[in-house]
Design an enzyme around this catalytic site. Structure first.
Site, PDB file in Angstrom:
ATOM      1  N   TYR A  54     126.150  -9.391  34.358  1.00  0.00           N
ATOM      2  CA  TYR A  54     127.224  -8.572  33.758  1.00  0.00           C
ATOM      3  C   TYR A  54     126.748  -7.835  32.519  1.00  0.00           C
ATOM      4  O   TYR A  54     127.189  -6.713  32.249  1.00  0.00           O
ATOM      5  CB  TYR A  54     128.467  -9.436  33.481  1.00  0.00           C
ATOM      6  CG  TYR A  54     129.165  -9.797  34.769  1.00  0.00           C
ATOM      7  CD1 TYR A  54     128.974 -11.027  35.382  1.00  0.00           C
ATOM      8  CD2 TYR A  54     129.967  -8.857  35.426  1.00  0.00           C
ATOM      9  CE1 TYR A  54     129.565 -11.327  36.593  1.00  0.00           C
ATOM     10  CE2 TYR A  54     130.562  -9.148  36.646  1.00  0.00           C
ATOM     11  CZ  TYR A  54     130.349 -10.376  37.229  1.00  0.00           C
ATOM     12  OH  TYR A  54     130.917 -10.646  38.451  1.00  0.00           O
ATOM     13  N   GLN A  89     140.406  -1.448  41.280  1.00  0.00           N
ATOM     14  CA  GLN A  89     139.567  -2.622  41.531  1.00  0.00           C
ATOM     15  C   GLN A  89     138.334  -2.567  40.635  1.00  0.00           C
ATOM     16  O   GLN A  89     137.584  -3.534  40.547  1.00  0.00           O
ATOM     17  CB  GLN A  89     139.123  -2.677  42.996  1.00  0.00           C
ATOM     18  CG  GLN A  89     140.273  -2.766  43.982  1.00  0.00           C
ATOM     19  CD  GLN A  89     139.782  -2.599  45.400  1.00  0.00           C
ATOM     20  OE1 GLN A  89     139.426  -3.561  46.085  1.00  0.00           O
ATOM     21  NE2 GLN A  89     139.734  -1.349  45.842  1.00  0.00           N
ATOM     22  N   ASN A  90     138.125  -1.414  40.018  1.00  0.00           N
ATOM     23  CA  ASN A  90     136.906  -1.202  39.236  1.00  0.00           C
ATOM     24  C   ASN A  90     137.011  -1.907  37.885  1.00  0.00           C
ATOM     25  O   ASN A  90     138.073  -1.947  37.270  1.00  0.00           O
ATOM     26  CB  ASN A  90     136.662   0.296  39.017  1.00  0.00           C
ATOM     27  CG  ASN A  90     136.507   1.045  40.335  1.00  0.00           C
ATOM     28  OD1 ASN A  90     136.203   0.434  41.356  1.00  0.00           O
ATOM     29  ND2 ASN A  90     136.745   2.347  40.317  1.00  0.00           N
ATOM     30  N   HIS A 107     140.853  -6.461  39.052  1.00  0.00           N
ATOM     31  CA  HIS A 107     139.671  -7.337  39.125  1.00  0.00           C
ATOM     32  C   HIS A 107     139.058  -7.580  37.755  1.00  0.00           C
ATOM     33  O   HIS A 107     137.911  -8.037  37.661  1.00  0.00           O
ATOM     34  CB  HIS A 107     138.613  -6.725  40.070  1.00  0.00           C
ATOM     35  CG  HIS A 107     139.025  -6.792  41.504  1.00  0.00           C
ATOM     36  ND1 HIS A 107     138.370  -6.110  42.499  1.00  0.00           N
ATOM     37  CD2 HIS A 107     140.026  -7.453  42.125  1.00  0.00           C
ATOM     38  CE1 HIS A 107     138.945  -6.358  43.662  1.00  0.00           C
ATOM     39  NE2 HIS A 107     139.966  -7.162  43.459  1.00  0.00           N
ATOM     40  N   CYS A 115     137.833 -16.625  26.700  1.00  0.00           N
ATOM     41  CA  CYS A 115     137.360 -17.935  26.235  1.00  0.00           C
ATOM     42  C   CYS A 115     137.939 -19.050  27.102  1.00  0.00           C
ATOM     43  O   CYS A 115     139.161 -19.158  27.272  1.00  0.00           O
ATOM     44  CB  CYS A 115     137.790 -18.142  24.779  1.00  0.00           C
ATOM     45  SG  CYS A 115     137.250 -19.743  24.119  1.00  0.00           S
ATOM     46  N   CYS A 134     133.248 -17.474  20.731  1.00  0.00           N
ATOM     47  CA  CYS A 134     134.584 -16.883  20.897  1.00  0.00           C
ATOM     48  C   CYS A 134     135.069 -16.341  19.563  1.00  0.00           C
ATOM     49  O   CYS A 134     135.084 -17.068  18.556  1.00  0.00           O
ATOM     50  CB  CYS A 134     135.572 -17.946  21.394  1.00  0.00           C
ATOM     51  SG  CYS A 134     137.294 -17.376  21.356  1.00  0.00           S
ATOM     52  N   GLY A 174     138.465   5.942  47.433  1.00  0.00           N
ATOM     53  CA  GLY A 174     137.121   5.405  47.236  1.00  0.00           C
ATOM     54  C   GLY A 174     137.013   3.900  47.331  1.00  0.00           C
ATOM     55  O   GLY A 174     136.298   3.287  46.545  1.00  0.00           O
ATOM     56  N   ASN A 199     138.479   9.326  50.934  1.00  0.00           N
ATOM     57  CA  ASN A 199     137.234   8.566  50.942  1.00  0.00           C
ATOM     58  C   ASN A 199     136.123   9.427  51.542  1.00  0.00           C
ATOM     59  O   ASN A 199     136.387  10.349  52.301  1.00  0.00           O
ATOM     60  CB  ASN A 199     137.432   7.293  51.791  1.00  0.00           C
ATOM     61  CG  ASN A 199     136.392   6.228  51.486  1.00  0.00           C
ATOM     62  OD1 ASN A 199     135.204   6.529  51.400  1.00  0.00           O
ATOM     63  ND2 ASN A 199     136.824   5.002  51.300  1.00  0.00           N
TER      64      ASN A 199
HETATM   65  N1  APR Z   1     133.768   9.816  46.889  1.00  0.00           N
HETATM   66  C1  APR Z   1     134.693   9.101  47.565  1.00  0.00           C
HETATM   67  N2  APR Z   1     134.440   7.885  48.117  1.00  0.00           N
HETATM   68  C2  APR Z   1     133.201   7.389  47.951  1.00  0.00           C
HETATM   69  C3  APR Z   1     132.182   8.078  47.255  1.00  0.00           C
HETATM   70  C4  APR Z   1     132.509   9.346  46.720  1.00  0.00           C
HETATM   71  N3  APR Z   1     131.608  10.081  46.042  1.00  0.00           N
HETATM   72  N4  APR Z   1     131.042   7.316  47.290  1.00  0.00           N
HETATM   73  C5  APR Z   1     131.354   6.183  47.962  1.00  0.00           C
HETATM   74  N5  APR Z   1     132.636   6.230  48.374  1.00  0.00           N
HETATM   75  C6  APR Z   1     133.386   5.192  49.093  1.00  0.00           C
HETATM   76  C7  APR Z   1     132.628   4.549  50.231  1.00  0.00           C
HETATM   77  O1  APR Z   1     132.819   5.291  51.429  1.00  0.00           O
HETATM   78  C8  APR Z   1     133.322   3.177  50.304  1.00  0.00           C
HETATM   79  O2  APR Z   1     134.487   3.248  51.109  1.00  0.00           O
HETATM   80  O3  APR Z   1     133.624   4.151  48.174  1.00  0.00           O
HETATM   81  C9  APR Z   1     133.741   2.916  48.861  1.00  0.00           C
HETATM   82  C10 APR Z   1     132.854   1.896  48.184  1.00  0.00           C
HETATM   83  O4  APR Z   1     133.080   0.673  48.824  1.00  0.00           O
HETATM   84  P1  APR Z   1     132.655  -0.689  48.100  1.00  0.00           P
HETATM   85  O5  APR Z   1     131.259  -0.546  47.587  1.00  0.00           O
HETATM   86  O6  APR Z   1     132.995  -1.789  49.047  1.00  0.00           O
HETATM   87  O7  APR Z   1     133.594  -0.748  46.819  1.00  0.00           O
HETATM   88  P2  APR Z   1     135.086  -1.268  46.733  1.00  0.00           P
HETATM   89  O8  APR Z   1     135.868  -0.880  47.942  1.00  0.00           O
HETATM   90  O9  APR Z   1     135.607  -0.841  45.418  1.00  0.00           O
HETATM   91  O10 APR Z   1     134.899  -2.873  46.713  1.00  0.00           O
HETATM   92  C11 APR Z   1     136.067  -3.632  46.524  1.00  0.00           C
HETATM   93  O11 APR Z   1     134.715  -5.613  46.398  1.00  0.00           O
HETATM   94  O12 APR Z   1     132.846  -6.702  45.674  1.00  0.00           O
HETATM   95  C12 APR Z   1     134.182  -6.520  45.420  1.00  0.00           C
HETATM   96  O13 APR Z   1     135.182  -6.766  43.325  1.00  0.00           O
HETATM   97  C13 APR Z   1     134.389  -5.891  44.065  1.00  0.00           C
HETATM   98  O14 APR Z   1     136.172  -4.410  43.408  1.00  0.00           O
HETATM   99  C14 APR Z   1     135.151  -4.607  44.375  1.00  0.00           C
HETATM  100  C15 APR Z   1     135.731  -4.865  45.748  1.00  0.00           C
END
Ligand code: APR
Length: 232
Positions: A54, A89-90, A107, A115, A134, A174, A199
């Protein structure tokens, strides 16, 4: 009362800012087993490795900026009369820096710590280690990333489900549809809710949406926001 909108974002909205996704070609889970760095068991087993994972991601975040998609969603919240709830989720702070305020980090947040001794949550922009103290109770070695790991409950789920049931529009941007409960949000909306997926490629739950828009977030999202603000 203008109808409300719920937006869900995933790693794809930050990809064009230079933040790595999880499951695309060079994704984070290609470099690390999530079982080693993103579960409570991993933290118990090897806290130093988890802290390093992290800390590296916090350092990487210092060098990136919100993109046109983040900025468009902040503009939608500012300019649209009805409620716009942004659920991300980011764990990056790009929506925050773009100006989104009605925002839930389901998330957790990379730039915060928690802490285990006193339960305080606090800003933590720098490196974190097993020796971290902490800022609230001064306990040492009890600080963890304020991140929701696998097998842990995401944040604010009651508030999210309430908003999903009430909203007129749900859009997922995304996100790959791999991880629940977020991947199931499209099934939790009301019978009259319009659902749209934006997406680069169809997600695992694309078939559950009324509409799919395929392309890059920095192209799709500003155009989508213009439409919504024009009342289309
Ligand atoms: N524009 C739009 N979509 C995009 C782009 C872009 N430039 N680049 C990638 N993507 C899309 C991909 O097609 C995919 O569907 O973003 C998505 C990324 O998927 P993941 O990597 O699985 O990310 P996410 O869906 O946020 O994961 C969900 O999984 O590991 C856990 O906690 C983590 O919050 C995360 C959760």
């Amino acid at each position: 009362m203008a109808a409300s909108i719920v937006l869900l974002t995933g790693a794809g909205i930050s990809a064009e800012s230079g933040v790595r996704t999880f499951r695309d070609g060079d994704g984070l889970w290609e470099q690390h087993r999530l079982e080693d760095v993103a579960t409570p068991e991993a933290f118990r087993r090897d806290p130093a490795l988890v802290h390093r994972f992290y800390s590296e991601r916090r350092q990487a975040l210092a060098g990136v900026e919100p993109n046109l998609a983040h900025q468009a969603l902040a503009r939608l919240e500012r300019e649209r009369p009805g409620e716009v709830l942004l659920v991300t989720q980011n764990v990056d702070d790009l929506h925050d820096r773009a100006g989104s305020r009605n925002l839930i980090h389901m998330h957790g947040e990379l730039l915060k710590g928690r802490c285990l001794a006193c339960g305080a949550v606090f800003a933590w922009p720098g490196d974190m280690s097993c020796d971290s103290r902490c800022p609230a109770c001064s306990g040492v070695g009890r600080v963890r990333p304020h991140i929701v790991w696998f097998h842990e409950l995401p944040m604010d789920m009651d508030r999210i489900y309430d908003a999903l049931q009430r909203c007129a529009l749900f859009a997922a941007i995304g996100t790959s549809g791999h991880v629940y409960p977020a991947a199931g949000f499209v099934e939790a909306v009301g019978p009259d809710t319009r659902t749209v997926e934006l997406n680069l490629a169809p997600s695992l739950v694309a078939s559950a949406f009324h509409e799919l828009r395929t392309g890059r977030a920095t192209d799709l999202v500003p155009a989508f926001v213009d439409e919504l603000l024009a009342g289309l």
